[in-house]
Write a protein that holds these residues in place. Structure first.
Motif, PDB file in Angstrom:
ATOM      1  N   LEU B 273      65.442  62.574  24.611  1.00 18.86           N
ATOM      2  CA  LEU B 273      65.869  64.240  24.917  1.00 18.86           C
ATOM      3  C   LEU B 273      66.654  64.546  24.054  1.00 18.86           C
ATOM      4  CD1 LEU B 273      63.758  65.312  27.638  1.00 18.86           C
ATOM      5  CD2 LEU B 273      62.397  65.445  26.373  1.00 18.86           C
ATOM      6  N   MET B 274      67.553  64.341  23.862  1.00 15.03           N
ATOM      7  CA  MET B 274      68.866  64.690  22.989  1.00 15.03           C
ATOM      8  C   MET B 274      68.267  64.634  21.684  1.00 15.03           C
ATOM      9  SD  MET B 274      71.855  66.321  23.118  1.00 15.03           S
ATOM     10  CE  MET B 274      72.839  66.409  21.544  1.00 15.03           C
ATOM     11  N   GLN B 275      67.540  64.508  20.893  1.00 12.04           N
ATOM     12  CA  GLN B 275      67.240  64.524  19.549  1.00 12.04           C
ATOM     13  C   GLN B 275      66.882  65.864  19.476  1.00 12.04           C
ATOM     14  OE1 GLN B 275      66.649  61.557  18.011  1.00 12.04           O
ATOM     15  NE2 GLN B 275      67.650  60.588  18.518  1.00 12.04           N
ATOM     16  N   VAL B 276      65.683  66.350  20.217  1.00 14.24           N
ATOM     17  CA  VAL B 276      65.380  67.483  20.216  1.00 14.24           C
ATOM     18  C   VAL B 276      66.291  68.274  20.166  1.00 14.24           C
ATOM     19  CG1 VAL B 276      64.262  69.206  22.388  1.00 14.24           C
ATOM     20  CG2 VAL B 276      63.521  66.973  21.862  1.00 14.24           C
ATOM     21  N   VAL B 277      67.162  68.698  20.601  1.00 18.05           N
ATOM     22  CA  VAL B 277      68.536  69.676  20.115  1.00 18.05           C
ATOM     23  C   VAL B 277      69.082  69.374  18.829  1.00 18.05           C
ATOM     24  CG1 VAL B 277      71.269  69.947  20.438  1.00 18.05           C
ATOM     25  CG2 VAL B 277      69.216  69.433  22.521  1.00 18.05           C
ATOM     26  N   GLY B 278      69.472  68.102  18.608  1.00 14.62           N
ATOM     27  CA  GLY B 278      69.794  68.093  17.515  1.00 14.62           C
ATOM     28  C   GLY B 278      68.712  67.348  16.084  1.00 14.62           C
ATOM     29  N   ILE B 281      63.923  69.623  17.596  1.00 12.10           N
ATOM     30  CA  ILE B 281      62.371  70.082  17.605  1.00 12.10           C
ATOM     31  C   ILE B 281      61.661  70.837  18.324  1.00 12.10           C
ATOM     32  CG2 ILE B 281      60.516  68.471  18.666  1.00 12.10           C
ATOM     33  CD1 ILE B 281      62.763  66.238  17.912  1.00 12.10           C
TER      34      ILE B 281
END
Lengths: 347, 347
Positions: B273-278, B281
């Motif tokens: 879910l950290m991908q959502v931040v960077g 998303i």
């Protein structure tokens, strides 16, 4: 050996890529020399004297070797770290900056930085507030709080807001923005001292120490018996899982960061995402640097509020570059109380 | 014993609350009797003859005892299941419906249903398409696909779209809507037969069998070397984790459902879910029933496209209420090829 027109320039160097929790010893402080002048023929270049450096959680990612960088790049082992800071222009061939200007933006973790074509450097127009605030409430963390709360979460008066890592650089401002908006605001933090700050200094309606809550779901139910409209996400992991169980219909989650996860080999799994479907939750990631066009709106809101005492800001400062590695590392154990700043020089 | 004016009424009953994977034997088919007339004095009541019943994944949740219902309620053990279906009005004291009308909406899993103040019952105006389509492309799954793709994802021509459970009731339409919009579309499904359908019948650009991909991340990289703009989420778990690694900057995820998770004691953890931040998303949950105001827009888009053969729809039908339990349970092992429909009666 330094020539007569050279000065010494202390630098904080990343020694090697880091896995797991970073340690002070992953960095070293070295002394180089440099001339306090933009070299002849260098266009669009500024020479900065760094005054305040900002310790920010996102820097942890940059200490690792990033295979697929998507919003930050790795630091370079053997080179000084870089990040947000406040600096004074000592020399400039850049048309936008002249000697004596104060600015905040990207700079090096060193006493003096020579920067060609600065990527982000914003001139400081208002100096009747502490200059160090431009690493926090008036800088990137301020824009982060403003954008995450106002733009991503679209708050309405009376809504219930939960902020994790609430006494940090971003969280303390989010809570105060939410109170100004007429929301009910609860924050979580990791010590009694921080919880007291949230309630007594920042005006949160309630606050709790997550380390003393064996059941985060139960803690959230205590403070939000009717659920959470807005969650400002700074920590990730178990807290996010508990929050998802307590979100209201059409709740919004501003995905700002996940500090609890940055040092883990594999991030914890989040199990309750099905709540996003049933409750029509919107989770949205954002990055301050996409929204610098809103910086004037932040200043317009926050500068008078600071001067009138309607918004306060707590910093945790260490003096001297030597202390910068420990200050940065301390973010990940929650050592800092408020925004972590390194004072390199006061003017 | 049935009086002379009574008929027999077969019903599918939930025997008990279910944990884990549901089995046919969690339901039973019983025969009751009823009068084919709205009882004297019953206002706003319709008597329906059920023609087609819809097997939908969200019904799994309703087979469990839900402690905190937030968008569906549990079925009642000992009573017939209920859900979406197509029916003919046999008798009515409701001003909006008269004998002979065809309608789709909530009805019982039985031959005849007596419904007071129907919660959702939409009159069928267009009968020059298969009536069973009102359990699928022209019913709730159609609105789900339309809202999730067009409203939640705001697609742009040329964007890359990934659909999981892509041959299902919703997925097959999402893929075709995306092709009409000029997107590049890839679908995943669980058998060679379904993958062939996706490519040959529904016009997906590519499709793959997730069961034959030991590394979902690698599979997605193969089909989306530059990443995914839009993910239509139907499955959850490991697929969502792999998708997050492959989303593009400012990607959008329509959170429609998570069929891979519904029968697990605890849902799998999602780690990325950290991908959502960077990547900034947006993940957004939605429910068709919030958006029935858009139903005319769905019909306007889809009805002519069906008639012109520009959109096709594949159903998997079983004949007779006796087969309804197995058909419903089959959704969770991916037995159905296309929209699962139970034919109770053809007219």
């Amino acid at each position: 050996m330094a020539g007569s027109d050279e000065v010494s320039n202390k630098q904080v160097i990343l020694k090697h890529y880091v896995t797991g929790f970073p340690k002070d010893s992953d960095m070293s402080v070295v002394t180089k020399t440099m001339k306090l002048k933009v070299p002849e023929g260098s266009k669009d270049t500024v020479l900065l004297k760094n005054l305040y450096l900002s310790c920010d959680p996102y820097m942890r990612g940059r200490m690792s070797k990033l295979d697929r960088p998507y919003f930050v790049t790795s630091f370079e082992p053997g080179s000084p770290l870089n990040g947000y800071g406040v600096a004074k222009v000592l020399d400039s061939t850049h048309p936008n900056y002249k000697k004596g200007d104060l600015a905040w933006g990207y700079t090096g973790w060193e006493e003096y930085s020579l920067i060609a074509s600065p990527l982000l450097l914003i001139k400081i127009e208002h100096t009747d507030v502490p200059l160090s605030y431009y690493t926090g409430i008036l800088g990137m963390p301020g824009i982060t709080a403003y954008v995450g709360f106002h733009e991503v979460c679209s708050p309405k008066k009376g809504e219930s807001v939960f902020v994790s890592a609430a006494s940090g650089a971003v969280g303390q401002l989010v809570g105060q923005l939410a109170k100004l908006e007429g929301c009910y605001v609860v924050g979580s933090a990791g010590s009694k001292e921080k919880v007291d700050l949230l309630k007594k200094k920042f005006g949160f309606d309630e606050a709790f120490n997550y380390k003393e809550e064996p059941d985060l779901d139960a803690a959230l139910k205590r403070y939000f018996p009717e659920g959470i409209d807005i969650y400002f996400e700074n920590v990730g992991g178990k807290m996010l899982d508990a929050v998802l169980l307590n979100m209201k219909l059409r709740g919004r989650i501003a995905m700002c960061g996940m500090i609890s996860q940055y040092n883990l080999e594999q991030p914890e799994g989040v199990h309750n995402l099905m709540q996003v479907v049933g409750k029509r939750i919107r989770m949205e990631g954002f990055i301050a640097s996409d929204h610098y066009d809103l910086y004037p709106k932040l200043l317009e809101l926050v500068l008078p509020a600071i001067k009138q005492g309607k918004i306060v800001y707590v910093e945790d400062t260490v003096e001297g570059l030597e202390k910068a590695p420990a200050a940065l590392v301390g973010l990940f154990t929650g050592q800092n109380v408020g925004k972590q700043v390194v004072v390199v020089a006061r003017e």
